[in-house]
Motif scaffolding. Structure first.
Motif, PDB file in Angstrom:
ATOM      1  N   GLN A 122     -10.627  -7.042   2.510  1.00  7.69           N
ATOM      2  CA  GLN A 122     -11.850  -7.642   1.986  1.00  7.69           C
ATOM      3  C   GLN A 122     -12.668  -8.256   3.114  1.00  7.69           C
ATOM      4  O   GLN A 122     -12.173  -8.465   4.235  1.00  7.69           O
ATOM      5  CB  GLN A 122     -11.534  -8.724   0.944  1.00  7.69           C
ATOM      6  CG  GLN A 122     -11.039  -8.170  -0.400  1.00  7.69           C
ATOM      7  CD  GLN A 122     -10.949  -9.277  -1.435  1.00  7.69           C
ATOM      8  OE1 GLN A 122     -10.269 -10.287  -1.230  1.00  7.69           O
ATOM      9  NE2 GLN A 122     -11.649  -9.094  -2.557  1.00  7.69           N
ATOM     10  N   THR A 123     -13.872  -8.566   2.769  1.00  2.00           N
ATOM     11  CA  THR A 123     -14.744  -9.360   3.642  1.00  2.00           C
ATOM     12  C   THR A 123     -15.224 -10.575   2.851  1.00  2.00           C
ATOM     13  O   THR A 123     -15.792 -10.428   1.745  1.00  2.00           O
ATOM     14  CB  THR A 123     -15.943  -8.536   4.120  1.00  2.00           C
ATOM     15  OG1 THR A 123     -15.467  -7.429   4.878  1.00  2.00           O
ATOM     16  CG2 THR A 123     -16.865  -9.389   4.990  1.00  2.00           C
ATOM     17  N   CYS A 124     -14.971 -11.788   3.421  1.00  5.45           N
ATOM     18  CA  CYS A 124     -15.383 -13.029   2.761  1.00  5.45           C
ATOM     19  C   CYS A 124     -16.578 -13.615   3.520  1.00  5.45           C
ATOM     20  O   CYS A 124     -16.546 -13.729   4.757  1.00  5.45           O
ATOM     21  CB  CYS A 124     -14.240 -14.040   2.724  1.00  5.45           C
ATOM     22  SG  CYS A 124     -12.831 -13.475   1.734  1.00  5.45           S
ATOM     23  N   ALA A 125     -17.616 -13.990   2.801  1.00 10.44           N
ATOM     24  CA  ALA A 125     -18.841 -14.533   3.403  1.00 10.44           C
ATOM     25  C   ALA A 125     -19.064 -15.958   2.909  1.00 10.44           C
ATOM     26  O   ALA A 125     -18.902 -16.252   1.717  1.00 10.44           O
ATOM     27  CB  ALA A 125     -20.035 -13.658   3.068  1.00 10.44           C
ATOM     28  N   VAL A 126     -19.452 -16.855   3.849  1.00  8.66           N
ATOM     29  CA  VAL A 126     -19.691 -18.261   3.523  1.00  8.66           C
ATOM     30  C   VAL A 126     -21.195 -18.458   3.296  1.00  8.66           C
ATOM     31  O   VAL A 126     -22.017 -18.071   4.136  1.00  8.66           O
ATOM     32  CB  VAL A 126     -19.206 -19.180   4.649  1.00  8.66           C
ATOM     33  CG1 VAL A 126     -19.464 -20.650   4.303  1.00  8.66           C
ATOM     34  CG2 VAL A 126     -17.713 -18.945   4.914  1.00  8.66           C
ATOM     35  N   ALA A 127     -21.560 -19.094   2.210  1.00  8.82           N
ATOM     36  CA  ALA A 127     -22.966 -19.370   1.896  1.00  8.82           C
ATOM     37  C   ALA A 127     -23.252 -20.850   2.170  1.00  8.82           C
ATOM     38  O   ALA A 127     -22.507 -21.721   1.678  1.00  8.82           O
ATOM     39  CB  ALA A 127     -23.282 -19.022   0.447  1.00  8.82           C
ATOM     40  N   VAL A 137     -19.158 -32.286   0.025  1.00  5.57           N
ATOM     41  CA  VAL A 137     -19.855 -30.990   0.073  1.00  5.57           C
ATOM     42  C   VAL A 137     -18.894 -29.877  -0.359  1.00  5.57           C
ATOM     43  O   VAL A 137     -17.738 -29.833   0.095  1.00  5.57           O
ATOM     44  CB  VAL A 137     -20.395 -30.699   1.484  1.00  5.57           C
ATOM     45  CG1 VAL A 137     -21.019 -29.304   1.534  1.00  5.57           C
ATOM     46  CG2 VAL A 137     -21.392 -31.761   1.903  1.00  5.57           C
ATOM     47  N   THR A 138     -19.372 -28.989  -1.187  1.00  6.20           N
ATOM     48  CA  THR A 138     -18.612 -27.766  -1.550  1.00  6.20           C
ATOM     49  C   THR A 138     -19.441 -26.553  -1.167  1.00  6.20           C
ATOM     50  O   THR A 138     -20.554 -26.370  -1.693  1.00  6.20           O
ATOM     51  CB  THR A 138     -18.286 -27.722  -3.039  1.00  6.20           C
ATOM     52  OG1 THR A 138     -17.483 -28.857  -3.395  1.00  6.20           O
ATOM     53  CG2 THR A 138     -17.531 -26.428  -3.381  1.00  6.20           C
ATOM     54  N   VAL A 139     -18.898 -25.777  -0.200  1.00  7.82           N
ATOM     55  CA  VAL A 139     -19.602 -24.555   0.212  1.00  7.82           C
ATOM     56  C   VAL A 139     -19.004 -23.374  -0.542  1.00  7.82           C
ATOM     57  O   VAL A 139     -17.853 -23.391  -0.963  1.00  7.82           O
ATOM     58  CB  VAL A 139     -19.500 -24.333   1.733  1.00  7.82           C
ATOM     59  CG1 VAL A 139     -20.110 -25.492   2.494  1.00  7.82           C
ATOM     60  CG2 VAL A 139     -18.064 -24.121   2.149  1.00  7.82           C
ATOM     61  N   THR A 140     -19.815 -22.359  -0.703  1.00  6.47           N
ATOM     62  CA  THR A 140     -19.377 -21.174  -1.460  1.00  6.47           C
ATOM     63  C   THR A 140     -18.880 -20.085  -0.503  1.00  6.47           C
ATOM     64  O   THR A 140     -19.572 -19.746   0.460  1.00  6.47           O
ATOM     65  CB  THR A 140     -20.523 -20.619  -2.308  1.00  6.47           C
ATOM     66  OG1 THR A 140     -20.948 -21.649  -3.216  1.00  6.47           O
ATOM     67  CG2 THR A 140     -20.085 -19.380  -3.082  1.00  6.47           C
ATOM     68  N   VAL A 141     -17.660 -19.532  -0.800  1.00  5.05           N
ATOM     69  CA  VAL A 141     -17.083 -18.411  -0.039  1.00  5.05           C
ATOM     70  C   VAL A 141     -16.874 -17.252  -1.012  1.00  5.05           C
ATOM     71  O   VAL A 141     -16.070 -17.367  -1.952  1.00  5.05           O
ATOM     72  CB  VAL A 141     -15.757 -18.785   0.637  1.00  5.05           C
ATOM     73  CG1 VAL A 141     -15.215 -17.595   1.411  1.00  5.05           C
ATOM     74  CG2 VAL A 141     -15.954 -19.991   1.549  1.00  5.05           C
ATOM     75  N   THR A 142     -17.631 -16.193  -0.805  1.00  4.72           N
ATOM     76  CA  THR A 142     -17.545 -15.026  -1.710  1.00  4.72           C
ATOM     77  C   THR A 142     -16.826 -13.879  -0.997  1.00  4.72           C
ATOM     78  O   THR A 142     -17.238 -13.455   0.087  1.00  4.72           O
ATOM     79  CB  THR A 142     -18.937 -14.563  -2.142  1.00  4.72           C
ATOM     80  OG1 THR A 142     -19.606 -15.673  -2.759  1.00  4.72           O
ATOM     81  CG2 THR A 142     -18.845 -13.397  -3.112  1.00  4.72           C
ATOM     82  N   CYS A 143     -15.758 -13.362  -1.611  1.00  5.57           N
ATOM     83  CA  CYS A 143     -14.946 -12.266  -1.033  1.00  5.57           C
ATOM     84  C   CYS A 143     -15.190 -10.980  -1.819  1.00  5.57           C
ATOM     85  O   CYS A 143     -15.106 -10.986  -3.059  1.00  5.57           O
ATOM     86  CB  CYS A 143     -13.463 -12.622  -1.063  1.00  5.57           C
ATOM     87  SG  CYS A 143     -13.063 -14.096  -0.092  1.00  5.57           S
ATOM     88  N   THR A 144     -15.458  -9.945  -1.118  1.00  2.71           N
ATOM     89  CA  THR A 144     -15.668  -8.627  -1.749  1.00  2.71           C
ATOM     90  C   THR A 144     -14.773  -7.596  -1.070  1.00  2.71           C
ATOM     91  O   THR A 144     -14.512  -7.676   0.131  1.00  2.71           O
ATOM     92  CB  THR A 144     -17.132  -8.183  -1.637  1.00  2.71           C
ATOM     93  OG1 THR A 144     -17.500  -8.153  -0.254  1.00  2.71           O
ATOM     94  CG2 THR A 144     -18.043  -9.128  -2.396  1.00  2.71           C
ATOM     95  N   THR A 145     -14.283  -6.666  -1.864  1.00  3.39           N
ATOM     96  CA  THR A 145     -13.406  -5.604  -1.333  1.00  3.39           C
ATOM     97  C   THR A 145     -14.206  -4.657  -0.462  1.00  3.39           C
ATOM     98  O   THR A 145     -15.306  -4.231  -0.840  1.00  3.39           O
ATOM     99  CB  THR A 145     -12.754  -4.819  -2.484  1.00  3.39           C
ATOM    100  OG1 THR A 145     -11.987  -5.727  -3.271  1.00  3.39           O
ATOM    101  CG2 THR A 145     -11.863  -3.705  -1.961  1.00  3.39           C
TER     102      THR A 145
END
Length: 730
Positions: A122-127, A137-145
């Motif tokens: 997967q690749t995880c991206a931080v927003a 603070v809560t940052v969003t980390v979205t992981c996609t295959t």
């Protein structure tokens, strides 16, 4: 407060205290100071801290600085991701959810959330992962295959090819180039590129078309021109199955041109063959193989085919037959057997014997074995025993006569004396010999001893051994001269003579021991010197050549070998001197030599009523005293003692008439004043002549048509002197 101090302290003390307070205030303003000052400060911060808490901050109980928690809200994770804040403070996450970093961030300090290690697939991206902390603070980390593109690099294409990935996701390609499949493959997923539909005139092949996707993949698809291989089938009746290159079966049920389903690439080999022939035909492929450079049509011609069979008779071992110098057929018993390979209509067949039987030795011959196939054909194969042993009676050999035993080479007929020398006779003057049908015993008449003796025959070597079995043949003065055996029942018959008359004795045999039949011996004509048995006609007949009264005695064989009353049948109007006598193997015809008038005559008969002359007497050599018919009943041979020759005749089937084969042939043994005898081997390929005075045996081969040819030099059959008087073969 200052009023109290001013009352109790001096001015210096006041000044010192004022300086301390001032210093304490300065330190407190920089975040330091004593606990008391901190307490004061804490009281001040307390109202400020109360405001940050509502924003999610925190402070120490003693009034320290405000800090904030940095958290990561991870979504879509399958695997493990490692996050960092401000280049450290690693946070390992294995499932989706919200997770805090362990180190908090002071109010107003910077934070920066990044991915240190991505999941395997997967690749995880931080927003919005960076900023200044002013609250939790809560940052969003979205992981996609990860997904990869599978492409096909198509080369050489002329037309349209349809490709598939993983059995679907069709990709239609109309020109050479690299073309992607629309459906991507997840990282670690399998891909398998295949050809669903080939171009109309090409074959496209995929190279390294399957695997596991870990990156974008391009597989190679090479297209080459292909050609159709067809079969033009003619004359078909039934169903033929053709093959190209050992597979790609093509079933054809009628004449016409039919393509194989699998095409051949340019430069590829093709080879059309017949896998299954029609039931009653033979299909042949013409120019069925080559290298494809265009569409090819091969010719398949189907013609009626026929079975060639061999009807084998007389076989006592194993014979190997061949048709057309191949297609071997091994036969171990009598019967009709087909060759496995059928013959096309109009094609030749030629059945021959490849290997003759050896146990026992036999000669198998093929009748009308070749021709052109126009129907199912059965050829006749007749097998006959080849002679194993040859026996010669030497009546005058010293000291009182002898019997020579020879082995016979089955392929050449050459004879070899057993034991290196003849066996001495047990009685004086042995005159004739006959063999038991089993080949176990030899019966020898002793002219001077008034009896018949039995000898054992060794089954392997042919050596003779005298036994104690001796049977009397009559009263004193009766001289047994000739002996014959019924080949079916094994009865033994002995012809004896006196000064004025003669008798025929009949015996049964049990293990070589002879027992006279009821009322034996039986009265006959004067001086019976030759006997012949017909086991075919009726219950069987015995014929005796009576030399001195120009008659042939005829007896019917009864129960137990007993003979009926003699019928004296006149020959040549009562003017001849019958000596040697022979019956056709199938019965019905009788042949008699005349030792004085030098001729041979043929007669027909049905019983003992009469002999009917066939034609007229035929002149032979001088003093014809031996006669023999080959086992097929086709040829007759006469030994002429007076001039040392053999006369040969053919026997006409159905009539029994004799036709001379030309001038008599010399035996190499010369003229003889004593009897000369002869015998044909069971296979009808060899003739053996015992030369009286010479004491030798001559070998002849019998060719087609009955013509004889001498082989080698005569072989000695005696110990010293004294010629042979009789001969027999097993």
């Amino acid at each position: 407060m200052m009023s109290i101090l001013s009352r109790h302290l001096s001015l210096a003390s006041v000044r010192a205290l004022a300086l301390a307070v001032c210093t304490s205030l300065i330190v407190a303003a920089c975040g330091g100071g004593s606990d008391n000052n901190n307490a004061s400060s804490s009281s001040s911060s307390s109202s400020s801290s109360s405001s940050s808490s509502s924003s999610g901050g925190s402070s120490s109980s003693s009034g320290g600085a405000v800090t904030y928690t940095i958290s990561a809200a991870v979504g879509g994770l399958t695997g493990t991701v490692v996050l960092q804040d401000n280049g450290g403070n690693n946070l390992t996450v294995t499932t989706s959810g919200t997770f805090p970093f362990t180190t908090k961030i002071a109010s107003g300090a910077a934070y920066a959330v990044t991915v240190l290690t991505q999941p395997a697939t997967q690749t995880c991206a931080v927003a919005a992962g960076t900023g200044m902390a002013s609250a939790n603070v809560t940052v969003t980390v979205t992981c996609t295959t990860n997904q990869y593109t599978i492409s096909a690099a198509v080369g050489g294409l002329v037309g349209t090819v349809v490709l598939q990935d993983n059995g679907g996701n069709n990709l239609t390609v109309a020109a050479s180039g690299t073309v992607p499949f629309t459906t991507k493959i997840n990282s670690g997923g399998a891909y398998a590129v295949t050809v669903l539909t080939q171009p109309a005139t090409q074959i496209c092949a995929v190279t390294a078309g399957s695997g596991t996707a870990h990156a974008n993949v391009t597989v190679t698809v090479t297209c080459v021109t292909q050609y159709t291989i067809s079969a033009a089938v003619g004359g078909l009746v039934g169903t033929v199955v053709l093959q190209d290159n050992g597979g790609n079966n093509l079933t054809v049920t009628t004449s016409g041109t039919f393509p194989f389903t699998t095409r051949i690439a340019a430069g590829g080999a093709y080879a059309v063959t017949v896998l299954t022939q029609p039931a009653a035909q033979l299909c042949a492929v013409t120019a069925g193989s080559g290298v494809a450079s265009a569409n090819v049509t091969v010719t398949v011609t189907c013609t009626n085919q026929y079975v060639i069979s061999a009807a084998v008779s007389g076989l006592n071992g194993t014979v190997v037959l061949q048709n057309n110098a191949g297609n071997n057929l091994t036969v171990t018993t009598n019967g009709t057997f087909p060759f496995t390979t059928k013959i096309a209509s109009g094609s030749p067949y030629a059945v021959t014997v490849f290997t003759q039987p050896t146990a026992p030795a036999q000669l198998c011959t093929v009748a009308a074995g070749s021709g052109t196939a126009s129907a199912n054909t059965t050829v006749s194969v007749t097998c006959k025993n080849v002679g194993k042993f040859l026996f010669v009676v030497n009546g005058a050999d010293a000291p009182q006569g002898s019997i020579a035993a020879f082995t016979i080479a089955p392929l050449t007929g050459v004879i070899t004396l057993v034991g290196g020398a003849p066996v001495g006779s047990t009685d004086s003057g042995p005159s004739d010999i006959a063999l038991d049908p089993t080949g176990a015993y030899a019966y020898v008449t002793d002219f001077n001893a008034i009896n018949v003796d039995t000898y054992d025959i060794a089954p392997v070597t042919g050596a003779l051994s005298a036994t104690a079995n001796t049977a009397s043949t009559g009263a004193a003065g009766s001289n047994p001269y000739t002996v014959a055996v019924d080949p079916t029942a094994g009865y033994v018959f002995v012809g004896s003579s006196t000064a004025t008359t003669g008798t025929v004795g009949a015996y049964t045999s049990l293990l070589g021991a002879l027992t006279p039949a009821l009322a034996s011996p039986y009265t006959d004509g004067n001086n019976p010197v030759g006997l012949a048995v017909d086991p075919v006609t009726g219950t069987g007949l015995v014929f005796a050549a009576n030399e001195f009264d120009s008659t042939v005695g005829c007896f019917a064989i009864g129960a137990g070998g007993a003979l009926g009353a003699v019928s004296s049948l006149s020959i040549l109007g009562g003017t001849g001197n019958p000596y040697a006598i022979a019956v056709a193997p199938a019965g019905g015809f009788l042949y008699v030599t005349d030792s004085v008038n030098n001729n041979v005559t043929a007669y027909s008969y049905t019983d003992c009523t009469a002999l009917t002359l066939i034609g007229s007497a035929i002149t032979v050599g001088t003093a014809p005293e031996g006669i023999a018919i080959d086992p097929t009943g086709s040829y007759l041979y006469v030994a002429n003692s007076g001039d040392g020759t053999v006369s040969a005749f053919t026997i006409t089937s159905g009539t029994g008439a004799l036709t001379s084969l030309g001038a008599a042939t010399a035996t190499g043994g010369g003229a003889s004043t004593t009897q000369t005898a002869l015998v044909v081997d069971p296979s009808s390929q060899y003739l053996y002549v015992a030369n009286g005075d010479a004491g030798t045996v001559t070998l002849f081969t019998i060719a087609a048509g009955g013509v004889i040819t001498i082989v080698g030099a005569p072989v000695t059959s005696v110990n010293t002197i004294g010629g042979p008087s009789a001969i027999a073969i097993e």
